[in-house]
Scaffold this motif. Structure first.
Motif, PDB file in Angstrom:
ATOM      1  N   MET A 134     108.859  65.263 113.157  1.00 28.27           N
ATOM      2  CA  MET A 134     108.359  64.675 111.935  1.00 28.27           C
ATOM      3  C   MET A 134     106.927  64.201 112.169  1.00 28.27           C
ATOM      4  N   GLY A 135     106.022  64.629 111.314  1.00 27.51           N
ATOM      5  CA  GLY A 135     104.632  64.197 111.399  1.00 27.51           C
ATOM      6  C   GLY A 135     104.334  63.183 110.317  1.00 27.51           C
ATOM      7  N   TRP A 136     103.090  62.726 110.295  1.00 25.59           N
ATOM      8  CA  TRP A 136     102.693  61.711 109.326  1.00 25.59           C
ATOM      9  C   TRP A 136     101.322  62.016 108.765  1.00 25.59           C
ATOM     10  N   LEU A 137     101.178  61.740 107.489  1.00 23.03           N
ATOM     11  CA  LEU A 137      99.894  61.832 106.809  1.00 23.03           C
ATOM     12  C   LEU A 137      99.499  60.411 106.431  1.00 23.03           C
ATOM     13  N   TYR A 138      98.382  59.947 106.968  1.00 27.71           N
ATOM     14  CA  TYR A 138      97.858  58.628 106.618  1.00 27.71           C
ATOM     15  C   TYR A 138      96.813  58.839 105.533  1.00 27.71           C
ATOM     16  N   TYR A 139      96.954  58.127 104.434  1.00 26.73           N
ATOM     17  CA  TYR A 139      96.123  58.333 103.261  1.00 26.73           C
ATOM     18  C   TYR A 139      95.341  57.065 102.933  1.00 26.73           C
ATOM     19  N   GLY A 140      94.029  57.196 102.862  1.00 29.48           N
ATOM     20  CA  GLY A 140      93.190  56.058 102.517  1.00 29.48           C
ATOM     21  C   GLY A 140      93.344  54.926 103.512  1.00 29.48           C
ATOM     22  N   ASP A 141      93.344  53.704 103.018  1.00 22.40           N
ATOM     23  CA  ASP A 141      93.468  52.541 103.901  1.00 22.40           C
ATOM     24  C   ASP A 141      94.908  52.045 104.010  1.00 22.40           C
ATOM     25  N   ASN A 142      95.860  52.833 103.489  1.00 25.24           N
ATOM     26  CA  ASN A 142      97.269  52.471 103.561  1.00 25.24           C
ATOM     27  C   ASN A 142      97.764  52.650 104.991  1.00 25.24           C
ATOM     28  N   SER A 143      98.341  51.602 105.573  1.00 22.48           N
ATOM     29  CA  SER A 143      98.824  51.680 106.955  1.00 22.48           C
ATOM     30  C   SER A 143     100.209  52.320 107.047  1.00 22.48           C
ATOM     31  N   GLU A 144     100.888  52.498 105.910  1.00 20.16           N
ATOM     32  CA  GLU A 144     102.204  53.145 105.909  1.00 20.16           C
ATOM     33  C   GLU A 144     102.019  54.643 105.706  1.00 20.16           C
ATOM     34  N   PRO A 145     102.452  55.457 106.688  1.00 21.12           N
ATOM     35  CA  PRO A 145     102.233  56.904 106.572  1.00 21.12           C
ATOM     36  C   PRO A 145     103.231  57.577 105.639  1.00 21.12           C
ATOM     37  N   ILE A 146     102.886  58.786 105.259  1.00 15.97           N
ATOM     38  CA  ILE A 146     103.776  59.659 104.495  1.00 15.97           C
ATOM     39  C   ILE A 146     104.456  60.568 105.518  1.00 15.97           C
ATOM     40  N   ASP A 147     105.788  60.541 105.564  1.00 17.06           N
ATOM     41  CA  ASP A 147     106.551  61.361 106.512  1.00 17.06           C
ATOM     42  C   ASP A 147     106.611  62.800 106.006  1.00 17.06           C
ATOM     43  N   ILE A 148     106.139  63.733 106.845  1.00 21.59           N
ATOM     44  CA  ILE A 148     106.184  65.152 106.506  1.00 21.59           C
ATOM     45  C   ILE A 148     106.539  65.919 107.777  1.00 21.59           C
ATOM     46  N   ASP A 149     107.447  66.861 107.655  1.00 25.63           N
ATOM     47  CA  ASP A 149     107.828  67.723 108.773  1.00 25.63           C
ATOM     48  C   ASP A 149     106.578  68.318 109.419  1.00 25.63           C
ATOM     49  N   ASP A 150     106.531  68.359 110.754  1.00 25.56           N
ATOM     50  CA  ASP A 150     105.364  68.875 111.481  1.00 25.56           C
ATOM     51  C   ASP A 150     104.916  70.247 110.993  1.00 25.56           C
ATOM     52  N   ARG A 151     105.850  71.162 110.809  1.00 27.18           N
ATOM     53  CA  ARG A 151     105.489  72.523 110.400  1.00 27.18           C
ATOM     54  C   ARG A 151     104.871  72.516 108.999  1.00 27.18           C
ATOM     55  N   ALA A 152     105.481  71.789 108.080  1.00 24.44           N
ATOM     56  CA  ALA A 152     104.932  71.684 106.726  1.00 24.44           C
ATOM     57  C   ALA A 152     103.561  71.009 106.756  1.00 24.44           C
ATOM     58  N   LEU A 153     103.419  69.976 107.584  1.00 27.26           N
ATOM     59  CA  LEU A 153     102.149  69.257 107.685  1.00 27.26           C
ATOM     60  C   LEU A 153     101.043  70.154 108.226  1.00 27.26           C
ATOM     61  N   ALA A 154     101.364  71.030 109.165  1.00 24.28           N
ATOM     62  CA  ALA A 154     100.368  71.952 109.717  1.00 24.28           C
ATOM     63  C   ALA A 154      99.850  72.897 108.631  1.00 24.28           C
ATOM     64  N   HIS A 155     100.739  73.386 107.791  1.00 28.59           N
ATOM     65  CA  HIS A 155     100.338  74.267 106.697  1.00 28.59           C
ATOM     66  C   HIS A 155      99.545  73.487 105.645  1.00 28.59           C
ATOM     67  N   LEU A 156     100.023  72.314 105.342  1.00 25.34           N
ATOM     68  CA  LEU A 156      99.356  71.460 104.367  1.00 25.34           C
ATOM     69  C   LEU A 156      97.944  71.107 104.831  1.00 25.34           C
ATOM     70  N   LYS A 157      97.784  70.853 106.109  1.00 24.88           N
ATOM     71  CA  LYS A 157      96.472  70.515 106.669  1.00 24.88           C
ATOM     72  C   LYS A 157      95.455  71.624 106.407  1.00 24.88           C
TER      73      LYS A 157
END
Length: 103
Positions: free
Chosen positions: A1-24
């Motif tokens: 499970m990977g994480w996307l940190y957005y803006g100044d929010n310290s709570e990440p968005i949980d995203i599967d590593d494989r999906a996150l790699a494609h999304l990146k």
């Protein structure tokens, strides 16, 4: 499970590593072109039921964090599908990868 940190929010968005790699790949391409768009996803089972949407803009900081140190092999079909949805009025809706293209 990977994480996307957005803006100044310290709570990440949980995203599967494989999906996150494609999304990146899709996000980096769109933001490099100075394009803004939305990203929507359904909440994971261990979170309250629902879905969320964020507005992605080149001026908002993002950080991608992967658990797996190895880069996964990327699916051009999945990247194209996400890129096409990012250009639509609905933005990217994070959906599972279809491994069998005969679906």
């Amino acid at each position: 499970m990977g994480w996307l940190y957005y803006g100044d929010n310290s709570e990440p968005i949980d995203i599967d590593d494989r999906a996150l790699a494609h999304l990146k790949v899709v996000i980096a391409t769109k933001l490099r072109r100075n394009e803004s768009f939305t990203l929507s996803w359904q909440h994971p089972a261990d979170h309250p039921t629902g879905r969320s949407t964020i507005w992605l803009h080149p001026s908002i900081p993002l950080r991608f964090v992967f658990v797996d140190p190895e880069r996964p092999e990327l699916s051009a079909e999945w990247i194209t599908s996400m890129a096409n949805s990012a250009s639509s009025t609905g933005g990217i809706t994070l959906l599972p990868e279809h491994l069998d293209s005969n679906d």
